[in-house]
Motif scaffolding. Structure first.
Motif, PDB file in Angstrom:
ATOM      1  N   LEU A 146      44.325  33.826  45.141  1.00 37.52           N
ATOM      2  CA  LEU A 146      44.217  33.002  44.182  1.00 37.52           C
ATOM      3  C   LEU A 146      43.647  33.259  42.719  1.00 37.52           C
ATOM      4  N   SER A 147      44.997  34.093  42.489  1.00 38.28           N
ATOM      5  CA  SER A 147      44.734  34.527  40.669  1.00 38.28           C
ATOM      6  C   SER A 147      45.281  33.989  39.948  1.00 38.28           C
ATOM      7  N   ASP A 148      46.504  33.042  40.361  1.00 35.19           N
ATOM      8  CA  ASP A 148      46.544  32.267  38.898  1.00 35.19           C
ATOM      9  C   ASP A 148      46.745  30.837  40.096  1.00 35.19           C
ATOM     10  N   GLU A 222      36.543  28.497  34.093  1.00 37.23           N
ATOM     11  CA  GLU A 222      36.131  27.819  35.001  1.00 37.23           C
ATOM     12  C   GLU A 222      37.238  27.702  36.220  1.00 37.23           C
ATOM     13  N   TYR A 223      38.562  27.806  35.866  1.00 37.24           N
ATOM     14  CA  TYR A 223      39.070  28.450  37.479  1.00 37.24           C
ATOM     15  C   TYR A 223      38.521  29.346  38.342  1.00 37.24           C
ATOM     16  N   THR A 224      37.618  30.703  37.094  1.00 40.54           N
ATOM     17  CA  THR A 224      37.517  32.028  38.276  1.00 40.54           C
ATOM     18  C   THR A 224      36.381  31.419  38.977  1.00 40.54           C
ATOM     19  N   PRO A 232      34.651  32.986  47.740  1.00 37.15           N
ATOM     20  CA  PRO A 232      34.464  34.398  47.132  1.00 37.15           C
ATOM     21  C   PRO A 232      35.137  35.319  48.125  1.00 37.15           C
ATOM     22  N   THR A 233      35.300  35.417  49.413  1.00 38.37           N
ATOM     23  CA  THR A 233      36.412  36.520  49.973  1.00 38.37           C
ATOM     24  C   THR A 233      37.717  36.155  49.399  1.00 38.37           C
ATOM     25  N   ALA A 234      37.929  34.877  48.220  1.00 36.04           N
ATOM     26  CA  ALA A 234      39.362  35.433  47.926  1.00 36.04           C
ATOM     27  C   ALA A 234      39.734  36.122  46.204  1.00 36.04           C
ATOM     28  N   VAL A 235      40.325  36.739  47.014  1.00 33.79           N
ATOM     29  CA  VAL A 235      41.329  37.171  44.795  1.00 33.79           C
ATOM     30  C   VAL A 235      40.868  36.214  44.145  1.00 33.79           C
ATOM     31  N   SER A 236      39.940  36.631  42.850  1.00 26.66           N
ATOM     32  CA  SER A 236      40.760  35.105  41.797  1.00 26.66           C
ATOM     33  C   SER A 236      41.048  35.902  40.331  1.00 26.66           C
TER      34      SER A 236
END
Length: 258
Positions: A146-148, A222-224, A232-236
């Motif tokens: 979810l980094s983008d 704010e987003y991360t 919490p287990t997703a890539v931020s």
């Protein structure tokens, strides 16, 4: 007359025989190892109330097809991929248009004007499922990235109890800061996606680049913070190591709107 009929019969026999040979050659891997001989399955389940259009992008290895398809609410699709495949899967939403001339989606579009994405990647924002698979005996890696940006809640489940699920059950679209949100084009003010602060501003501080290119200097935005709190287990971000590994040669299940 009989001679003409006989010649016509011979000609048609030769024609169809050649056609079958062409098909046989097209479906075989001459001088190559069949990339699907030890294939694995990625099962895609649409638990959303709406129809989605998953996209498939191959990063390395044999190009997996189809690269895009329709998945109605509550339907399941069984995608076959080579056991050494590396690629990304995502869901396009708000799609419409003719399937091979004017097809486009509000979120996750790949810009081909076609239901297939071919070699194109998705537009941001989109919930990305990333795989780096290895054959049996190796180690496969998988992640929800979810980094983008983000467009749908989802989960990945390896089809064995010995490996961990990655879960992002919270629909963060409604919680997305207004200035990072993507809205529908109907003027109803509905948030249909959430873009990361990095994607939106391009600022090195927001993107953890330049002077901020280290885990020590890369701060939450704010987003991360939204991602860390809810998934919490997703890539931020680029320094987030929320990636998981599992035994090679296994199949997986992706559930949209889990």
């Amino acid at each position: 007359m009989e001679v003409q009929v006989l010649l016509s019969s011979i000609f048609l026999t030769i024609l169809f025989s050649r056609g079958n040979n062409v098909v046989a050659e097209h479906n075989s891997y001459v001088g190559e190892i069949d990339p699907y001989v030890d294939d694995v399955e990625i099962m895609l389940i649409n638990d959303c109330y709406e129809t989605i259009w998953p996209g498939v992008h191959t990063m390395a290895g044999y190009t997996v097809t189809p690269t895009g398809f329709k998945l109605r609410s509550k339907d399941t699709y069984h995608l076959k991929v080579p056991d050494s495949w590396s690629g990304t899967i995502w869901a396009r939403t708000g799609c419409r248009g003719h399937h091979n001339t004017s097809f486009h989606c509000d979120v996750g579009d790949c810009g081909t004007n076609h239901t297939h994405c071919f070699r194109n990647k998705p537009d941001t924002p989109a919930t990305l499922f990333k795989f780096n698979l290895a054959p049996e005996g190796g180690i496969s890696a998988y992640a929800i990235d979810l980094s983008d940006g983000f467009n749908l809640p989802a989960a990945i489940s390896p089809l064995t109890s010995k490996c961990k699920d990655i879960q992002c059950y919270r629909d963060m679209r409604s919680e997305c800061p207004d200035w990072l949100a993507m809205y529908d084009d109907l003027g109803e003010g509905l948030k249909i996606g959430c873009k990361s602060k990095c994607y939106t501003t391009g600022d090195p501080k927001d993107c953890c680049t330049g002077d901020y290119e280290s885990p020590e200097t890369c701060e939450l935005t704010e987003y991360t913070q939204l991602v860390v709190n809810n998934c919490p287990t997703a890539v931020s971000n680029s320094f987030d190591e929320s990636k998981f590994t599992c035994f090679g040669g296994l199949s997986y299940k992706i559930t949209f709107c889990a």
